[in-house]
Design a protein around this motif. Structure first.
Motif, PDB file in Angstrom:
ATOM      1  N   VAL A 124       6.729  70.085  43.692  1.00 10.56           N
ATOM      2  CA  VAL A 124       7.128  69.219  44.800  1.00 10.56           C
ATOM      3  C   VAL A 124       6.829  69.939  46.109  1.00 10.56           C
ATOM      4  O   VAL A 124       7.374  70.995  46.383  1.00 10.56           O
ATOM      5  N   PRO A 125       5.918  69.387  46.937  1.00 11.39           N
ATOM      6  CA  PRO A 125       5.608  70.026  48.215  1.00 11.39           C
ATOM      7  C   PRO A 125       6.760  69.896  49.201  1.00 11.39           C
ATOM      8  O   PRO A 125       7.510  68.936  49.170  1.00 11.39           O
ATOM      9  N   ARG A 126       6.896  70.851  50.061  1.00 15.15           N
ATOM     10  CA  ARG A 126       7.979  70.856  51.040  1.00 15.15           C
ATOM     11  C   ARG A 126       7.409  70.827  52.453  1.00 15.15           C
ATOM     12  O   ARG A 126       6.347  71.343  52.723  1.00 15.15           O
ATOM     13  N   PRO A 131      11.648  67.702  52.421  1.00 12.66           N
ATOM     14  CA  PRO A 131      10.471  66.974  51.959  1.00 12.66           C
ATOM     15  C   PRO A 131       9.951  66.004  53.018  1.00 12.66           C
ATOM     16  O   PRO A 131      10.716  65.395  53.749  1.00 12.66           O
ATOM     17  N   ARG A 132       8.633  65.903  53.110  1.00 10.93           N
ATOM     18  CA  ARG A 132       7.998  64.942  54.008  1.00 10.93           C
ATOM     19  C   ARG A 132       8.100  63.551  53.397  1.00 10.93           C
ATOM     20  O   ARG A 132       8.220  63.399  52.188  1.00 10.93           O
ATOM     21  N   ARG A 178       5.910  61.293  52.861  1.00  9.94           N
ATOM     22  CA  ARG A 178       4.862  60.944  51.897  1.00  9.94           C
ATOM     23  C   ARG A 178       5.046  61.634  50.545  1.00  9.94           C
ATOM     24  O   ARG A 178       4.350  61.333  49.592  1.00  9.94           O
ATOM     25  N   ASP A 179       5.983  62.564  50.495  1.00 11.42           N
ATOM     26  CA  ASP A 179       6.253  63.272  49.245  1.00 11.42           C
ATOM     27  C   ASP A 179       7.319  62.587  48.401  1.00 11.42           C
ATOM     28  O   ASP A 179       7.690  63.078  47.342  1.00 11.42           O
ATOM     29  N   ALA A 224       6.461  61.943  44.719  1.00 13.59           N
ATOM     30  CA  ALA A 224       6.555  63.143  43.880  1.00 13.59           C
ATOM     31  C   ALA A 224       8.008  63.476  43.563  1.00 13.59           C
ATOM     32  O   ALA A 224       8.338  63.856  42.435  1.00 13.59           O
TER      33      ALA A 224
END
Length: 95
Positions: free
Chosen positions: A8-10, A16-17, A19-20, A23
């Protein structure tokens, strides 16, 4: 298979953004499915029956059946654990 929670991108400060969110939703459902699979296992779902059971083959593949049943439950709204996890992850470190 990579751990869904580890991919999970941060964004800034660990939040978290927007657009995430897809995910995060997928990771939350995957975690709920894993939890439900363990609960199904401990409840005895998929265990071989004494009479007319599937033998050793049934015992070998019971965990696959439990995981698929748990995934189906989680994807069909489950028990609400994924939703709670998702909202907690979206909130992140913000007060």
């Amino acid at each position: 298979m990579p751990d869904p929670m580890m991919t999970v991108p941060r964004g800034i400060a660990g939040v978290p953004r927007a657009r995430d969110h897809d995910a995060l939703q997928k990771a939350s459902v995957a975690l709920e499915a894993t939890f439900l699979a363990e609960m199904l296992k401990h409840a005895g779902m998929g265990e071989a029956q004494d009479s007319f059971g599937g033998g050793i083959g049934e015992a070998q593949f019971a965990s696959f059946l439990q995981q698929e049943q748990a995934t189906a439950l989680a994807e069909a709204s489950g028990i609400g654990l994924a939703e709670s996890l998702f909202h907690a992850l979206v909130k992140g470190d913000r007060p």
